[in-house]
Design a protein around this motif. Structure first.
Motif, short mmCIF file in Angstrom:
data_model
loop_
_atom_site.label_atom_id
_atom_site.label_comp_id
_atom_site.label_asym_id
_atom_site.label_seq_id
_atom_site.Cartn_x
_atom_site.Cartn_y
_atom_site.Cartn_z
N SER A 255 13.56 7.90 6.19
CA SER A 255 13.61 7.25 5.06
C SER A 255 11.99 7.24 4.71
CB SER A 255 14.22 5.81 5.27
OG SER A 255 13.19 4.98 5.96
N ASN A 256 11.93 6.41 3.36
CA ASN A 256 10.59 6.24 3.06
C ASN A 256 9.99 4.77 3.37
OD1 ASN A 256 12.34 5.00 1.10
ND2 ASN A 256 11.32 5.71 -0.70
N LEU B 112 -1.26 6.09 4.95
CA LEU B 112 -0.59 4.97 4.25
C LEU B 112 -1.23 4.28 3.07
CD1 LEU B 112 1.59 3.79 6.89
CD2 LEU B 112 2.58 4.46 4.94
N GLY B 113 -2.61 3.89 3.38
CA GLY B 113 -3.44 3.33 2.52
C GLY B 113 -3.66 3.98 1.42
N ARG B 114 -4.02 5.27 1.44
CA ARG B 114 -4.80 6.03 0.40
C ARG B 114 -3.76 7.04 -0.31
NH1 ARG B 114 -9.92 8.84 0.32
NH2 ARG B 114 -10.44 6.91 1.39
N LEU B 115 -2.53 7.39 0.40
CA LEU B 115 -1.52 8.20 -0.19
C LEU B 115 -0.51 7.36 -0.69
CD1 LEU B 115 -1.64 11.47 1.80
CD2 LEU B 115 -3.00 11.08 -0.09
N GLY B 116 -0.24 6.33 0.04
CA GLY B 116 1.13 5.40 -0.04
C GLY B 116 0.66 4.10 -0.94
N GLY B 117 -0.45 3.82 -0.92
CA GLY B 117 -1.03 2.58 -1.45
C GLY B 117 -0.68 1.19 -0.78
N GLU C 21 4.98 10.13 -2.88
CA GLU C 21 4.06 9.60 -1.89
C GLU C 21 4.38 10.14 -0.32
OE1 GLU C 21 2.45 5.61 -4.17
OE2 GLU C 21 4.20 5.59 -2.95
N LEU C 22 5.65 9.88 -0.31
CA LEU C 22 6.23 10.39 1.11
C LEU C 22 6.04 11.85 1.35
CD1 LEU C 22 7.90 9.85 3.60
CD2 LEU C 22 10.00 10.25 2.27
N LEU C 23 6.28 12.64 0.22
CA LEU C 23 5.79 13.94 0.39
C LEU C 23 4.37 14.26 0.74
CD1 LEU C 23 7.19 16.69 0.10
CD2 LEU C 23 6.50 16.70 -2.30
#
Length: 176
Positions: A7-8, A38-43, A61-63
């Protein structure tokens, strides 16, 4: 390769990353790496990710996180994956064409700033500027100084100039 992250949700991303990277990195390092992703790519910042593990990231973002984990499995440095690093309170853009600033260099620049923070109008030359981290940090922290950055690599100079234009922090002080 298909994504194995079920899951995401933050909790699933962290668990799968820990499983995928367990043979390559110490557990504490994996946590630091995944929370940085998570911080940089997922916000999702570190505290938020820890306190709200059911939060989700978007599919795109998950990709990005998935490919970043694949890069980590190839021992690609986190700084190159993220495209930047922090250096003396300045975010430095990085590409694989320049070296990642070393902690010893950051310590040295911090000492230079401390010793010269009350001086004005300094002229500084950074020979072999690479990422531009030294020149940018000195220009930002030593006010009214002229900083010149030199490098044999046109790619390094272009990156330093582009970073400077993007950040627009030192437009009047910057000379390359």
């Amino acid at each position: 390769e298909t994504m194995r992250i079920p899951s995401n949700k933050v909790t699933d991303i962290v668990r799968i990353a820990q499983e995928d990277l367990a043979e390559m990195y110490p557990k504490e390092d994996i946590s630091s790496l995944i929370y940085a992703l998570l911080g940089r790519l997922g916000g999702i910042g570190f505290v938020k990710a820890l306190s709200e593990p059911e939060l989700t990231v978007s599919e795109s973002e998950l990709l990005k996180i998935h490919f970043a984990i694949k890069d980590l499995k190839q021992y690609r440095p986190l700084q190159y994956i993220l495209g930047s690093c922090d250096f003396v309170n300045v975010n430095i853009l990085l590409s694989h064409k320049v070296l990642i600033p070393r902690p010893e260099t950051e310590e040295m620049v911090g000492l230079i700033i401390e010793e010269n923070k009350l001086k004005r109008g300094l002229t500084i030359a950074d020979l072999g500027c690479g990422s531009g981290c030294i020149a940018v940090a000195l220009a930002k922290n030593l006010l009214d100084s002229k900083v010149f950055a030199f490098d044999i690599s046109d790619e390094a100079l272009e990156q330093t100039k582009a970073k400077q234009l993007l950040q627009q922090e030192l437009c009047k002080q910057w000379q390359c």
